[in-house]
Design an enzyme around this catalytic site. Structure first.
Site, PDB file in Angstrom:
ATOM      1  N   ILE A 103     -29.907  11.802  -1.963  1.00  0.00           N
ATOM      2  CA  ILE A 103     -30.025  10.674  -2.895  1.00  0.00           C
ATOM      3  C   ILE A 103     -28.696  10.310  -3.535  1.00  0.00           C
ATOM      4  O   ILE A 103     -28.611   9.350  -4.277  1.00  0.00           O
ATOM      5  CB  ILE A 103     -31.071  10.976  -3.994  1.00  0.00           C
ATOM      6  CG1 ILE A 103     -30.720  12.260  -4.751  1.00  0.00           C
ATOM      7  CG2 ILE A 103     -32.461  11.062  -3.410  1.00  0.00           C
ATOM      8  CD1 ILE A 103     -31.676  12.588  -5.875  1.00  0.00           C
ATOM      9  N   GLY A 104     -27.654  11.071  -3.243  1.00  0.00           N
ATOM     10  CA  GLY A 104     -26.345  10.742  -3.794  1.00  0.00           C
ATOM     11  C   GLY A 104     -25.272  11.588  -3.128  1.00  0.00           C
ATOM     12  O   GLY A 104     -25.513  12.738  -2.742  1.00  0.00           O
ATOM     13  N   GLU A 105     -24.057  11.028  -3.001  1.00  0.00           N
ATOM     14  CA  GLU A 105     -23.005  11.756  -2.303  1.00  0.00           C
ATOM     15  C   GLU A 105     -21.658  11.276  -2.791  1.00  0.00           C
ATOM     16  O   GLU A 105     -21.453  10.083  -3.028  1.00  0.00           O
ATOM     17  CB  GLU A 105     -23.137  11.563  -0.793  1.00  0.00           C
ATOM     18  CG  GLU A 105     -22.313  12.522   0.025  1.00  0.00           C
ATOM     19  CD  GLU A 105     -22.820  12.630   1.467  1.00  0.00           C
ATOM     20  OE1 GLU A 105     -22.277  13.457   2.203  1.00  0.00           O
ATOM     21  OE2 GLU A 105     -23.746  11.886   1.837  1.00  0.00           O
ATOM     22  N   ASN A 114     -17.115  12.562  -2.785  1.00  0.00           N
ATOM     23  CA  ASN A 114     -16.107  13.131  -1.891  1.00  0.00           C
ATOM     24  C   ASN A 114     -16.304  14.632  -1.700  1.00  0.00           C
ATOM     25  O   ASN A 114     -16.070  15.163  -0.609  1.00  0.00           O
ATOM     26  CB  ASN A 114     -14.700  12.862  -2.442  1.00  0.00           C
ATOM     27  CG  ASN A 114     -14.354  11.388  -2.369  1.00  0.00           C
ATOM     28  OD1 ASN A 114     -14.809  10.685  -1.479  1.00  0.00           O
ATOM     29  ND2 ASN A 114     -13.568  10.917  -3.319  1.00  0.00           N
ATOM     30  N   PHE A 115     -16.735  15.318  -2.758  1.00  0.00           N
ATOM     31  CA  PHE A 115     -16.794  16.777  -2.692  1.00  0.00           C
ATOM     32  C   PHE A 115     -18.157  17.334  -3.096  1.00  0.00           C
ATOM     33  O   PHE A 115     -18.331  18.536  -3.178  1.00  0.00           O
ATOM     34  CB  PHE A 115     -15.705  17.387  -3.593  1.00  0.00           C
ATOM     35  CG  PHE A 115     -14.337  16.885  -3.247  1.00  0.00           C
ATOM     36  CD1 PHE A 115     -13.681  17.371  -2.132  1.00  0.00           C
ATOM     37  CD2 PHE A 115     -13.726  15.904  -4.004  1.00  0.00           C
ATOM     38  CE1 PHE A 115     -12.424  16.908  -1.797  1.00  0.00           C
ATOM     39  CE2 PHE A 115     -12.473  15.441  -3.674  1.00  0.00           C
ATOM     40  CZ  PHE A 115     -11.815  15.933  -2.565  1.00  0.00           C
ATOM     41  N   GLY A 116     -19.124  16.509  -3.379  1.00  0.00           N
ATOM     42  CA  GLY A 116     -20.432  16.987  -3.789  1.00  0.00           C
ATOM     43  C   GLY A 116     -21.547  16.149  -3.205  1.00  0.00           C
ATOM     44  O   GLY A 116     -21.327  15.057  -2.663  1.00  0.00           O
ATOM     45  N   VAL A 160     -26.045  15.316  -3.746  1.00  0.00           N
ATOM     46  CA  VAL A 160     -27.290  15.486  -4.502  1.00  0.00           C
ATOM     47  C   VAL A 160     -28.443  15.199  -3.558  1.00  0.00           C
ATOM     48  O   VAL A 160     -28.464  14.167  -2.878  1.00  0.00           O
ATOM     49  CB  VAL A 160     -27.355  14.539  -5.720  1.00  0.00           C
ATOM     50  CG1 VAL A 160     -28.622  14.808  -6.515  1.00  0.00           C
ATOM     51  CG2 VAL A 160     -26.136  14.722  -6.605  1.00  0.00           C
ATOM     52  N   ASP A 193     -17.052  12.231 -20.057  1.00  0.00           N
ATOM     53  CA  ASP A 193     -17.232  11.265 -18.952  1.00  0.00           C
ATOM     54  C   ASP A 193     -18.500  10.449 -19.197  1.00  0.00           C
ATOM     55  O   ASP A 193     -19.318  10.272 -18.291  1.00  0.00           O
ATOM     56  CB  ASP A 193     -17.310  12.005 -17.614  1.00  0.00           C
ATOM     57  CG  ASP A 193     -17.105  11.049 -16.431  1.00  0.00           C
ATOM     58  OD1 ASP A 193     -16.710   9.892 -16.674  1.00  0.00           O
ATOM     59  OD2 ASP A 193     -17.336  11.451 -15.282  1.00  0.00           O
TER      60      ASP A 193
END
Length: 1124
Positions: free
Chosen positions: A830-832, A834-836, A838, A964
């Protein structure tokens, strides 16, 4: 004819939802329905108070299509304040025949009354102008033959032919028989000879109630009130529609002579009263003469012994009482009833008392009171209050005395638009009365400017309260100055002020205060909203508190407080004052310690008791108190056994043991002792955990399919606890290959082995090719992450996590709720980044299946990325649960990687959610049809803002800095609740100075963060102001079109984000407060939440999503939104 013929707006209730109704009565008086050469008219009168929408008179083409099309000349009746009329002169007699209506509206609901006019020289005349029957009645509609012609007679319904009679069979009374009448039989019936036309037609109107006799309601299952004197039960409300000349809940009460209307306040002013007036009321009543008159023209008096409308009621007076053709039986004192058949106190028409003509109230809660007399006394159901828009309110409280009834109504929030004429209404069996009164709602005052600080000392401040100018209504009755320390969770204090300049005394030194002004106008609830807040800090006094304070237990009755040596700047004598108080008891002691000492023993304490200690350095003046320190004295008894011992996550070689311990017993360590069941006591293994805050541990290296006996002890200064019983642990069996293979199977094994080797060779070749492709990617990443494997950024151990932060003293490892790898079922990505990544997953937690979002790092993530990711887990563990943050469900370590399970938010992140609501871009047809630019309302947008402020207030109380805060890091959960997410950059300290290079969310960062890399809760407030701008702009890009370099240059010069076109000034002012250059001048999240909650209560459109001309959305630049 007299212009009294009228439409009267009185009170048949139209039921709406809940306890609120819209009320209106109509009466249409038709002067001379049989038209000759004389003047005739229709007149409409609005009595009592002015309706919100004008009444209208028109031709009823629904009932009769082929009538004249000429528009009516509707004029104002100058004899009355609110009246309309239509007058036909003699020369227009040929255009009068037909059907007419009068219509009135309240709150959009229409009530229409119908009537007809016909020529007196018509060939036939109706027996009555209207006829009202119940569903299922047998009906005969009659017309009397006036002229004899050798022609067929014809009958029409609503202008359509339905029946004819041959010329030689036309009777003197022409009838239409309708057995078991139904609502669809209702309509205008007309009769004439076949050679005739509209000019020679006779009309009558049939009204069929939707329910059977004496029934009402949507299902016709309620019993009607007994309506007297020919009153008619309304099938929708069950109320009686009283004929002209009678009033009250059951129409029993006769009006005074020649009066009519719901409260009998209207009067027939002709020489012979109401003669020649035909009164028409809302269906299902129809039309009739006033009481005492009969005939189509209502110009014939009742015969002796008869009374009422159309003289249809017969007097049967007891005790020889007289019969009046207008009022019926005139009872002697002591007797009552229609026939004077009951003894008793004579009924008295209700009267409204003690109600002023004008009331001034302040916006907010309002409890108006209606007080009435009469006999019998009005009941709770018989008293109502009508608002200017026609809404009918019922009492929330009711009481009565021997002579009066008092109804108390509740309006939870009255606002200026509610100003106008209100009406108190009382309707009993003895009659009805209404009393209009005017309410003026005033806006509570609020100062426009914050108070100014003229001078400050260490314990005082001189303030100019700046009470003018202010928003709202005056005059101002009093003024309050509100103040409190910023960082203390205390209630606001206040002082009454009379002058603009005031001195605040008895303040704490070196303390930041916030203050504001509250204005109070006259009347109940006159306290306005506090004005803008001003902050200031009192001056310092005395010496700072001792440094390096440390409080440790010494014995069961002693604590040891130590500090660093003190070197005062002055030569004054000084000493250290130590304040000690017990948490459990009201016990406090202050101790003076010479200034050359660096420690003090606090004696004569109680074992197992928690104490709070603080210290300050005093000279001639008192110094500043230190922060509170807490510690427990050592225990005087053995520690209690650990509680809630659970053994979980059992495998063939390991198991997780968890427990809880009680505070106050000086527990220094936990010992886990385990051995194989059946073996000697000396063959046990002891695991000693010296950090008593750890509450779970993973046993490793166990034998498969083996039963163990497990004991757990708590240790303190006295000794070890005594376990009540041991716990059994049985490991799972280890999967094994078969021990022996028969010789008959060797050939099969050889074949399978050969095939397996072939597959293995192919797989190996595929892996080599894949590895060569991946080698290029690894070479590109090598330079950036060459030290990833030198030292692991994160270390895991059975539910604990430690971060390698390269400091001398690593803090205790983080303890997190453990999820079993086998209890996680991955679904979709459901989410992406550069380095992680979900992923959505189904997890099993505490025996329950639930949706979750699983966060994990990719293979190429750097050491800093891993550390930030683990830091997010650390933050979530320390924060605990809150409805407006994404809460931790658990974590799992698998093959050296951390998997973080958090709440699943079905609606995604707030930024995408806002942009999807831009319906003019996604569905222009819908946007234009509904005149809206967004699928979200102003209330929903403000709710998002309030949710985030509530969550950030919780974070600030926990002394966490997010760093953030932006719409992309807010998730929208169930029921559209906004939740703060992405704690990878959060820090659990009051001030954080970033010393490493990394990606920065420049467009959301405060000035001090950009210039000095300093982050505080105040810098989070700046970011929140930008997030609020994102919400109002429906996902616009902040500073769209500007580069980061331009921001570095312009922000210190005072440049700020411009106000969105759809934004209210008050919301933009809140944003500007968040962007103040000095961090301490920005509002706290608690203050922001108070402002937003007030806006939500106001129900005002603070964010305009209406589609106006030349509407444009705020710009979006996705490339600019990437962190710098």
């Amino acid at each position: 004819m007299d212009s009294l013929a009228s439409l009267v707006l009185c009170g048949v209730s139209l039921l709406l939802s809940g306890t609120v109704e819209g009320a209106m009565d109509l009466i249409l008086i038709n002067s001379l329905p049989l038209v000759s050469d004389a003047e005739t008219s229709l007149t409409c009168i609005a009595s009592g108070w002015r309706p919100h929408e004008p009444i209208t008179i028109g031709r009823d083409f629904e009932a009769l299509m082929n009538q004249h099309q000429d528009p009516l000349e509707v004029t104002q009746d100058v004899t009355r304040e609110w009246a309309k009329k239509v007058v036909w002169k003699r020369e227009k007699a040929s255009k009068i025949n037909g059907a007419y209506f009068c219509e009135g509206r309240v709150r959009g609901e229409a009530i229409r009354i119908r009537t007809m006019k016909m020529r007196q020289q018509a060939s036939f005349l109706p027996a009555t102008l209207t006829m009202t029957v119940d569903k299922g009645d047998n009906v005969n509609i009659s017309f009397k033959k006036v002229l004899i012609k050798e022609e067929d007679a014809v009958i029409y319904k609503n202008g359509s032919f339905i029946h004819s009679v041959p010329r030689h069979e036309v009777p003197d009374i022409l009838e239409v028989h309708l057995p078991h009448a139904q609502p669809q039989d209702a309509g205008v019936y007309s009769a004439r000879y076949i050679g005739g036309n509209l000019f020679t037609s006779a009309f009558t109107r049939l009204i069929v109630r939707r329910c059977e006799a004496q029934k009402w309601g949507p299902e016709c299952n309620h019993l009607c009130t007994a309506c007297m004197n020919n009153g008619v039960c309304h099938e929708d409300t069950g109320e009686c529609i009283c004929p002209p000349g009678f009033m009250g809940r059951t129409c029993e009460k006769a009006c005074e002579l020649h009066t009519f209307g719901r409260t009998c306040k209207e009067r027939c002013s002709g020489q012979e009263g109401c003669k020649s007036y035909v009164f028409c009321l809302p269906d299902p009543y129809g039309c009739s003469c006033a009481t005492g008159w009969k005939g189509l023209q209502c110009n014939e008096a009742c015969h002796p012994g008869f009374y009422g409308p159309d003289c249809k009621l017969r007097c049967s007076c007891n005790n020889g009482e007289m019969c009046d053709r207008f009022q019926g039986c005139l009872c002697s004192p002591g007797w009552q009833g229609l026939q004077c058949e009951r003894e008793g106190i004579q009924r008295m028409t209700p009267k409204i008392v003690d109600l002023p003509d004008h009331i001034e109230v302040n916006s907010g809660k309002f409890n108006p009171i209606c007080k009435a007399s009469g006999w019998p006394l009005p009941t709770n159901e018989e008293m109502t209050l009508v608002k200017p828009d026609g809404t009918v309110l019922h009492p929330k409280d009711f009481n009565h005395t021997d002579h009066f009834s008092v109804a108390i109504f509740t309006i939870h929030r009255i606002l200026p638009p509610d100003s106008g004429v209100w009406v108190c209404s009382v309707n009993t069996v003895a009659g009805m009365v209404e009393k209009p009164f005017n309410i003026s709602v005033k806006v509570l005052p609020k100062p426009l400017n914050a108070p100014n600080v003229i001078d400050t000392g260490h314990n005082f401040a001189v303030i100019n309260i700046s009470s003018e100018p202010y928003f709202g209504d005056g005059p101002i009755k009093s003024k309050k100055l509100l103040y409190k320390p910023v960082n203390h969770y205390e209630a606001w204090q206040h002082i009454q002020v009379t002058n603009e300049i005031v001195t605040l005394n008895y303040l704490e030194p070196r303390t930041e205060y916030e203050l504001c002004v509250q204005l109070v106008r006259r009347g109940e609830g006159g306290e306005g909203h506090p004005g803008p807040v001003r902050r200031f800090t009192t001056a310092s006094i005395g010496l700072p508190p001792p440094r390096g304070l440390n409080l440790l237990p010494k014995s069961q009755t002693t604590l040891n407080l130590t500090w660093q040596p003190i070197f005062p700047s002055s030569e004054d004598d000084f000493y250290v004052e130590v304040e000690r108080r017990s948490v459990q008891k009201s016990d406090q002691q202050n101790i003076k310690v010479p200034g050359n000492l660096t420690s003090v023993l606090l004696n004569n304490l109680h074992p197992r008791e928690q104490y709070v200690v603080r210290a300050r350095v005093n000279t001639k003046a008192q110094g500043e108190w230190s922060e509170d320190l807490t510690a427990w004295t050592l225990s005087d008894i053995l520690p209690p056994q650990p509680e809630n011992i659970k053994i979980s996550n059992i495998t063939h070689s390991s198991a997780v043991i968890s427990w809880t311990i009680l505070d106050g017993y000086s527990i220094s360590s936990i010992t886990i002792r385990y051995k194989v069941q059946g073996k000697n006591e000396d063959q046990h293994v002891d695991v000693k955990i010296k950090n008593a805050t750890i509450t779970q541990y993973q046993l490793k290296g166990l034998e498969p399919e083996t039963a163990y006996q497990v004991d757990i002890f708590a240790e303190n200064n006295i000794g070890s606890s005594n376990p009540a019983f041991s716990h059994e642990l049985v490991t799972l069996p280890e999967s094994q290959a078969p021990a022996d293979l028969g010789g008959g199977k060797m050939l099969l094994i050889a074949i399978l082995g050969s095939a397996g080797m072939t597959c293995l060779t192919v797989l190996l070749a595929f892996l080599i090719i894949l590895q060569l492709k991946r080698a290029n990617v690894q070479r590109r990443m090598a330079q950036a992450f060459q030290n990833v494997r030198e030292e692991p950024a994160v270390q895991f151990n059975s539910g604990t996590l430690a971060l390698n932060r390269k400091v001398k003293n690593n803090p205790d490892p983080t303890i997190y709720p453990v999820l079993d790898w086998n209890d996680i079922k991955f679904q979709d990505v459901i989410g992406e980044g550069n380095f992680g990544q979900v992923l959505k997953a189904r997890i099993k937690k505490d025996g329950l299946r639930m949706d979750a979002a699983i966060k994990r790092m990719k293979e190429y993530a750097s050491k800093d990325d891993h550390r930030d990711f683990a830091g997010e887990l650390e933050v979530l563990c320390k924060l605990g649960h809150h409805p407006n943050i994404i809460n931790l469900l658990g974590a799992c370590e698998h093959r050296g990687y951390l998997y973080l399970a958090i709440e699943y938010a079905p609606h995604g992140n707030l930024l995408d959610f806002l942009r999807k609501s831009r319906v003019l871009e996604t569905d222009p047809a819908f946007a234009i049809a509904n005149s809206t630019a967004s699928t979200l309302s102003s209330q929903q947008l403000l709710h998002f803002a309030a949710d985030v402020a509530r969550g950030m207030d919780y974070l600030s109380q926990k002394q966490f800095i997010h760093r953030d805060l932006a719409a992309r890091n807010i998730l929208v959960g169930e029921n559209y609740v906004a939740k703060i997410a992405d704690f990878g950059l959060s820090r659990g300290q009051e001030v954080y100075v970033k010393k490493t290079m990394g990606r920065l969310p420049v467009r959301w960062m405060a000035i001090e963060s950009l210039n000095y890399s300093v982050y505080t809760t105040n810098s989070d407030v700046w970011s929140y102001g930008v997030l609020l701008w994102e919400i109002v702009s429906l996902g616009g890009t902040p500073y769209c079109g500007m580069t980061c370099a331009e921001l570095y240059e312009k922000l210190p010069q005072g440049y700020r984000l411009e106000k969105p076109l759809n934004c209210d000034d008050e919301v933009y002012d809140l944003m500007r407060q968040c962007w103040r250059e000095k961090p301490y001048e920005r509002p706290s999240f608690a203050q922001i939440l108070v402002s937003l909650n007030r806006m939500l209560e106001e129900r005002k459109t603070y964010v305009n999503t209406t589609l106006y001309e030349k509407f444009t959305y705020a710009g979006i630049d996705c490339s600019a939104e990437e962190a710098a």
